[in-house]
Design an enzyme around this catalytic site. Structure first.
Site, PDB file in Angstrom:
ATOM      1  N   ASP A   1      55.183   0.159 -15.682  1.00  0.00           N
ATOM      2  CA  ASP A   1      55.528   0.421 -17.080  1.00  0.00           C
ATOM      3  C   ASP A   1      56.330  -0.750 -17.654  1.00  0.00           C
ATOM      4  O   ASP A   1      55.971  -1.320 -18.681  1.00  0.00           O
ATOM      5  CB  ASP A   1      56.342   1.719 -17.187  1.00  0.00           C
ATOM      6  CG  ASP A   1      55.572   2.894 -16.620  1.00  0.00           C
ATOM      7  OD1 ASP A   1      54.498   3.192 -17.138  1.00  0.00           O
ATOM      8  OD2 ASP A   1      56.039   3.476 -15.622  1.00  0.00           O
TER       9      ASP A   1
ATOM     10  N   GLN B   1      58.537 -11.806 -11.427  1.00  0.00           N
ATOM     11  CA  GLN B   1      57.218 -11.631 -12.053  1.00  0.00           C
ATOM     12  C   GLN B   1      56.611 -12.961 -12.498  1.00  0.00           C
ATOM     13  O   GLN B   1      55.413 -13.184 -12.376  1.00  0.00           O
ATOM     14  CB  GLN B   1      57.319 -10.677 -13.250  1.00  0.00           C
ATOM     15  CG  GLN B   1      55.960 -10.181 -13.702  1.00  0.00           C
ATOM     16  CD  GLN B   1      55.987  -9.513 -15.071  1.00  0.00           C
ATOM     17  OE1 GLN B   1      56.544 -10.045 -16.033  1.00  0.00           O
ATOM     18  NE2 GLN B   1      55.404  -8.338 -15.162  1.00  0.00           N
TER      19      GLN B   1
ATOM     20  N   GLY C   1      47.969  -0.360  -9.267  1.00  0.00           N
ATOM     21  CA  GLY C   1      48.468   0.013 -10.599  1.00  0.00           C
ATOM     22  C   GLY C   1      47.725  -0.673 -11.731  1.00  0.00           C
ATOM     23  O   GLY C   1      46.497  -0.636 -11.806  1.00  0.00           O
ATOM     24  N   GLU C   2      48.474  -1.323 -12.589  1.00  0.00           N
ATOM     25  CA  GLU C   2      47.869  -1.910 -13.795  1.00  0.00           C
ATOM     26  C   GLU C   2      48.116  -3.412 -13.908  1.00  0.00           C
ATOM     27  O   GLU C   2      47.194  -4.211 -14.020  1.00  0.00           O
ATOM     28  CB  GLU C   2      48.414  -1.181 -15.040  1.00  0.00           C
ATOM     29  CG  GLU C   2      47.881  -1.749 -16.330  1.00  0.00           C
ATOM     30  CD  GLU C   2      47.994  -0.795 -17.512  1.00  0.00           C
ATOM     31  OE1 GLU C   2      47.924   0.434 -17.321  1.00  0.00           O
ATOM     32  OE2 GLU C   2      48.141  -1.293 -18.642  1.00  0.00           O
ATOM     33  N   ASP C   3      49.392  -3.802 -13.881  1.00  0.00           N
ATOM     34  CA  ASP C   3      49.681  -5.201 -14.212  1.00  0.00           C
ATOM     35  C   ASP C   3      49.232  -6.164 -13.109  1.00  0.00           C
ATOM     36  O   ASP C   3      48.606  -7.191 -13.399  1.00  0.00           O
ATOM     37  CB  ASP C   3      51.177  -5.372 -14.498  1.00  0.00           C
ATOM     38  CG  ASP C   3      51.464  -6.747 -15.080  1.00  0.00           C
ATOM     39  OD1 ASP C   3      50.846  -7.102 -16.103  1.00  0.00           O
ATOM     40  OD2 ASP C   3      52.260  -7.490 -14.493  1.00  0.00           O
ATOM     41  N   SER C   4      49.523  -5.842 -11.850  1.00  0.00           N
ATOM     42  CA  SER C   4      49.090  -6.747 -10.767  1.00  0.00           C
ATOM     43  C   SER C   4      47.562  -6.779 -10.687  1.00  0.00           C
ATOM     44  O   SER C   4      46.965  -7.812 -10.355  1.00  0.00           O
ATOM     45  CB  SER C   4      49.694  -6.328  -9.420  1.00  0.00           C
ATOM     46  OG  SER C   4      49.341  -5.002  -9.097  1.00  0.00           O
TER      47      SER C   4
HETATM   48  O1  TRH Z   1      54.237  -0.784  -9.813  1.00  0.00           O
HETATM   49  P1  TRH Z   1      52.876  -0.301 -10.086  1.00  0.00           P
HETATM   50  O2  TRH Z   1      52.313   0.605  -9.106  1.00  0.00           O
HETATM   51  O3  TRH Z   1      52.838   0.344 -11.496  1.00  0.00           O
HETATM   52  C1  TRH Z   1      52.192   1.554 -11.794  1.00  0.00           C
HETATM   53  C2  TRH Z   1      51.046   1.393 -12.724  1.00  0.00           C
HETATM   54  O4  TRH Z   1      51.377   0.624 -13.840  1.00  0.00           O
HETATM   55  C3  TRH Z   1      50.563   2.744 -13.165  1.00  0.00           C
HETATM   56  O5  TRH Z   1      49.514   2.587 -14.079  1.00  0.00           O
HETATM   57  C4  TRH Z   1      51.702   3.467 -13.795  1.00  0.00           C
HETATM   58  O6  TRH Z   1      51.312   4.729 -14.160  1.00  0.00           O
HETATM   59  C5  TRH Z   1      52.798   3.568 -12.784  1.00  0.00           C
HETATM   60  O7  TRH Z   1      53.191   2.275 -12.406  1.00  0.00           O
HETATM   61  C6  TRH Z   1      53.984   4.284 -13.338  1.00  0.00           C
HETATM   62  O8  TRH Z   1      51.898  -1.574 -10.183  1.00  0.00           O
HETATM   63  P2  TRH Z   1      51.713  -2.688 -11.302  1.00  0.00           P
HETATM   64  O9  TRH Z   1      51.205  -2.107 -12.575  1.00  0.00           O
HETATM   65  O10 TRH Z   1      50.903  -3.714 -10.698  1.00  0.00           O
HETATM   66  O11 TRH Z   1      53.160  -3.250 -11.573  1.00  0.00           O
HETATM   67  C7  TRH Z   1      53.843  -4.004 -10.626  1.00  0.00           C
HETATM   68  C8  TRH Z   1      54.598  -5.138 -11.298  1.00  0.00           C
HETATM   69  O12 TRH Z   1      55.363  -5.817 -10.315  1.00  0.00           O
HETATM   70  C9  TRH Z   1      53.678  -6.173 -11.928  1.00  0.00           C
HETATM   71  O13 TRH Z   1      54.233  -6.623 -13.145  1.00  0.00           O
HETATM   72  C10 TRH Z   1      53.686  -7.311 -10.919  1.00  0.00           C
HETATM   73  C11 TRH Z   1      55.088  -7.209 -10.398  1.00  0.00           C
HETATM   74  N1  TRH Z   1      55.359  -7.831  -9.094  1.00  0.00           N
HETATM   75  C12 TRH Z   1      56.245  -8.862  -9.053  1.00  0.00           C
HETATM   76  O14 TRH Z   1      56.768  -9.301 -10.090  1.00  0.00           O
HETATM   77  N2  TRH Z   1      56.562  -9.403  -7.849  1.00  0.00           N
HETATM   78  C13 TRH Z   1      56.009  -8.983  -6.676  1.00  0.00           C
HETATM   79  O15 TRH Z   1      56.344  -9.523  -5.601  1.00  0.00           O
HETATM   80  C14 TRH Z   1      55.067  -7.918  -6.758  1.00  0.00           C
HETATM   81  C15 TRH Z   1      54.414  -7.448  -5.482  1.00  0.00           C
HETATM   82  C16 TRH Z   1      54.770  -7.353  -7.968  1.00  0.00           C
END
Ligand code: TRH
Length: 391
Positions: free
Chosen positions: A24, A264, A281-284
């Site tokens: 989020d 990030q 999830g979404e962003d990665s």
């Molecule tokens: O953390 P997530 O599982 O987020 C999820 C999804 O967004 C899902 O749709 C939502 O409903 C739920 O959260 C609440 O995975 P996501 O979306 O990939 O977000 C992870 C963030 O972390 C992304 O911006 C990338 C970042 N990241 C880093 O900055 N450094 C790291 O080492 C890693 C592994 C990730």
């Protein structure tokens, strides 16, 4: 990317509730930064969990409930809500409901602010029908608009910084940049001939089985795992204590390296450094597509397996241009990684398809990059509404 027509500077407020995990705030911070840095907008990001923001942006950490970082004013969305001047454009991320008194302020504001509900990303067909849909408030003189990111020009597109692909290509052209970056994460000497994999995932009941498969495989695997919930089960499988950042454990063909949680802004470089990226999830998941490398997506699990429809919808688009055997290799392994099927049975075909999947990932990324990016389409959409309300 098409430069936005909007040169006017508007005041934006983005509301973000951290439900769980980092997606989020990951999406909201990225969008806020793009609006401020690339579109010259004045952006306030209200988040109810500043710690989650600091995890992504450790360089912004300070003991304050309001701070400015990379041109964005990041504010704690605390309780009780203190009266705040109304923005001209209000984005409610993922139906998070802005504070009731703020909505009252919006209703009293002339002209009415543009109110956007930014939806979660999905490849499903219904998205194009909902994108830009109007939803009048049941009592107040306000209209909310749904804004849906997506994979076709009939949607709001995907977040992509204008310089992202050029930065990726420059990085890819420099072996020394890759070595230097990986060194900063504590990844020492490369394992000769190894398949380098980044792993970011939710818990997986068959993770041990997957690790055993890599241990016993013909090709060495170097598994890079940022700090998070994966390290514990991996350590258990390896019979080691929870690995500290920088720890490196080898079992037969598998070498596991425990990375720090990468800020990030650096996470892209991790993805660009690997042969395969496991994302979630979404962003990665979106960043792995811009990385243009083979990827494996673990979708955020929902009740009653609702997420499997989303997985299927994405796979249908993503694998459309692949030959039957490669498509099957991707679909079977991704289903297995999402809990349906055997990881070890389907890994060999997936691994064999990697050269083809590398070519495919570049083509897929190039196709997506033809679309207007999310921030630009949002800016253009909001500008049109603002204009229609003023004149
Ligand atoms: O953390 P997530 O599982 O987020 C999820 C999804 O967004 C899902 O749709 C939502 O409903 C739920 O959260 C609440 O995975 P996501 O979306 O990939 O977000 C992870 C963030 O972390 C992304 O911006 C990338 C970042 N990241 C880093 O900055 N450094 C790291 O080492 C890693 C592994 C990730």
């Amino acid at each position: 990317m098409h430069p936005p027509e909007m040169s006017a500077h508007y005041r934006w407020a983005i509301f973000c509730r951290v439900v769980d995990n980092l997606g989020d705030i990951g999406v909201c911070w990225r969008l806020a930064r793009m609006l401020a840095c690339f579109h010259g907008q004045q952006v306030q990001l209200w988040v109810d969990d500043l710690e989650a923001f600091f995890r992504l942006c450790p360089q912004a950490r300070q003991p304050a409930v309001r701070l400015t970082h990379e041109g964005v004013e990041v504010c704690l969305w605390g309780e009780p809500w203190l009266p705040t001047a109304c923005a001209e454009i209000v984005i409610e991320a993922f139906s998070c409901d802005p504070p009731a008194s703020y909505v009252q302020t919006m209703a009293a504001h002339q002209p009415s602010p543009v109110w956007i509900n930014l939806e979660y990303l999905s490849a499903e067909d219904w998205v194009a029908g909902v994108h830009r849909m109007r939803s009048p408030h049941p009592r107040l003189p306000l209209i909310k608009h749904f804004f849906c990111p997506g994979f076709t020009p009939a949607t709001g597109g995907l977040p992509r910084e204008p310089d992202l692909l050029a930065r990726r290509d420059a990085y890819g052209a420099s072996a020394s940049a890759r070595t230097a970056f990986l060194e900063t994460l504590g990844v020492g000497a490369a394992v000769p001939g190894a398949l380098t994999i980044s792993l970011f995932a939710y818990a997986h009941p068959d993770l041990g089985e997957m690790l055993r498969c890599w241990e016993q495989g013909d090709r060495p695997v170097q598994l890079l795992v940022p700090q998070g919930r994966m390290l514990e089960p991996i350590a258990r499988h390896l019979g080691a204590g929870r690995p500290d950042t920088g720890a490196r454990v080898q079992r037969q063909a598998l070498t596991v390296v425990a990375l720090p949680f990468v800020p990030q802004r650096d996470y892209d470089r991790l993805l660009w450094s690997c042969d395969v990226n496991f994302v979630r999830g979404e962003d990665s998941f979106v960043r792995a597509q811009w990385a243009a490398r083979p990827m494996v997506w673990q979708i955020y699990p929902q009740q009653e397996q609702a997420h499997m429809l989303k997985l299927e919808a994405f796979l249908q688009r993503y694998t459309q241009a692949l030959d039957d055997a490669t498509r099957e290799a991707v679909v079977r392994f991704w289903y297995a990684w999402n809990g349906q099927g055997s990881l070890t049975a389907h890994w060999p075909a997936y691994a064999a398809a990697l050269p083809e999947l590398g070519r495919h990932a570049r083509g897929w990324c190039a196709e997506l990059a033809q679309m207007e990016d999310l921030a630009t389409s949002l800016v253009n959409f909001c500008k049109a509404i603002v204009k229609s309300r003023v004149f």
